[in-house]
Design an enzyme around this catalytic site. Structure first.
Site, PDB file in Angstrom:
ATOM      1  CG  ASP A  15      -0.141   0.167   2.538  1.00  0.00           C
ATOM      2  OD1 ASP A  15       1.103   0.257   2.514  1.00  0.00           O
ATOM      3  OD2 ASP A  15      -0.781   0.219   3.598  1.00  0.00           O
ATOM      4  CG  ASP A  26       1.603   3.091   4.680  1.00  0.00           C
ATOM      5  OD1 ASP A  26       0.485   2.668   4.999  1.00  0.00           O
ATOM      6  OD2 ASP A  26       2.530   2.338   4.301  1.00  0.00           O
ATOM      7  CG  ASP A  81      -3.484   2.861   5.425  1.00  0.00           C
ATOM      8  OD1 ASP A  81      -4.518   2.547   4.799  1.00  0.00           O
ATOM      9  OD2 ASP A  81      -2.989   2.176   6.335  1.00  0.00           O
TER      10      ASP A  81
END
Ligand code: DCT
Ligand code: MG
Length: 399
Positions: free
Chosen positions: A232, A234, A323
């Site tokens: 992902d 962040d 995120d």
């Protein structure tokens, strides 16, 4: 002859730019009868662990056993394997003989057995049979769905669901996150590249400065540690004036949503907030700490700059997990340290703080239990100093 390879001496020499010839077996003329012993401090946060891993086969094997333990709700065993893998990641050369491991910390009987099997037979039966096991394969596939944890996967497996097809046929109820996870399964199980992370950084930066000029965006997680891929992307967001960050997250999310960048988003309070009784800042301050779990719609490189309202049948975008975390500037250093990882490095920092220094470290604050007060910090360097640790830069936190 025994050559003791002291890691702190080695890393100090590397940093100072001194030649580290002891590492070159040929220059040293170490023959088969001689052994290079390694010496490593026991907490991962005392070590410099770069991405240059000389023991990938061994660490992959131990990480797989760690993952299997974590997926089976055996966190203690999982941590033991993670710590063992992390020690091997910090070694400056490949392990070739069990005798080299004498005196190394965190290597329990089980991990040593696995290492021995691989050194002697090139593979560990336990690792191979775990990899092949139906249960492990099913847990991997099901927890590969964004929003599905090991408990949900375990329940499904007990109901006879082992793959995505069976899940779709089962009529099991999925929450909004899991529905999005299933819909974008292939994209989200494909690694995110640094180039994609950079493209998303630009978008997030544009969103953030549009809704709050002067606000700052920092890429955290694995990419800040220098990784070239990740599962992902962040981000940590703050504003240099305390309090200005209040209410920022909903505005950022609204901007991203209105531009068509979000396939899914859920904004939550940070989980640290749920611990009400531990040492923490007053709740009015803590309440500001927000997190948004999202799935971005990222245009393929050649399509960037074109609005993505009507994707053609031939897809020109991919889904990426992103995120976002907003922190007040007073907690920024703690948030940055906490969100940079690695997960094991973070766990070890907290264990060091608690066990060695009688302090409690979180992504919000550092509390000194002996002085009964919070220790302020404006930078990661200051936090390491409070903890009595040598400063370890992000690129060397890859434990
Ligand atoms: N983190 C943590 N403890 C957790 C989860 C996360 O300390 N249980 C921190 C450390 C890393 C950071 O949050 C981001 O989490 P991930 O994205 O899961 O880790 P990563 O290192 O960025 O891994 P990847 O490169 O695969 O995204
Ligand atoms: Mg990450």
């Amino acid at each position: 002859a025994v050559h003791l390879l002291d890691i702190s001496w080695y890393t100090e020499s590397m940093r100072a730019g001194r030649p580290v010839e002891i590492l070159d077996r040929h220059k040293l003329q170490i023959n088969e009868a001689e052994v290079v012993l390694f010496s490593v401090p026991s907490y991962a946060c005392q070590r410099r662990t770069t991405l240059d891993n000389h023991n990938v086969t061994l660490t992959d094997a131990l990480s797989l056993l760690a993952e299997n333990a974590e997926l089976s709700d055996e966190d203690g065993r999982g941590v033991a394997f993670r710590r063992a893998a992390a020690v091997l990641k910090a070694l400056p050369a490949p392990v070739t003989a069990m005798s080299q491991l004498t005196g190394l910390p965190c290597l329990g009987d089980h991990s040593l057995r696995v290492i021995k099997d691989i050194l002697e037979n090139e593979a560990s039966d336990e690792v191979e049979s775990t990899k092949q096991s139906d249960r492990f394969k099913a847990l991997k596939v099901l927890t590969g769905i964004f929003g599905v944890g090991s408990k949900t996967a375990d329940r499904w497996i007990r109901d006879g669901i082992h793959n995505l097809h069976q899940l779709q046929e089962s009529g099991a109820t999925l929450n909004r996150a899991q529905q999005a996870g299933l819909e974008h399964y292939d994209d989200l199980n494909q690694q995110v590249t640094k180039a994609e992370a950079d493209a998303i950084t630009e978008i997030v930066q544009e969103a953030v400065v549009s809704v709050l000029p002067g606000a700052q965006v920092v890429l955290t997680g694995g990419f800040r540690r220098g990784k070239q891929t990740g599962h992902d992307v962040d981000f940590l967001i703050t504003h240099p004036e305390e309090g200005r960050e209040v209410g920022l997250m909903p505005k950022v999310v609204f901007w991203l949503e209105s531009q068509g960048f979000l396939l899914y988003q859920k904004t939550t309070r940070n989980s640290y907030l749920e611990v009400k009784d531990g040492p923490g800042r007053p709740s009015s301050n803590m309440d500001r700490f927000e997190r948004c779990l999202s799935i971005f719609k990222l245009a393929k490189k050649e399509e960037r700059g074109i609005k993505l309202t009507n994707p053609p049948a031939h897809r020109r975008w991919r889904a990426v997990r992103v995120d976002l975390v907003v922190s007040p500037i007073s907690q920024f250093a703690f948030a940055l340290l906490g969100w940079t990882g690695s997960k094991l490095f973070e766990r070890e920092l907290r264990r060091w703080a608690g066990h060695e220094k009688a302090m409690s470290l979180s992504s919000h604050a550092l509390y000194d239990n002996k002085q009964s007060r919070y220790l302020r910090a404006a930078s990661e360097e200051e936090i390491f100093a409070h903890l009595g640790l040598e400063y370890i830069p992000p690129s060397e936190r890859n434990a």
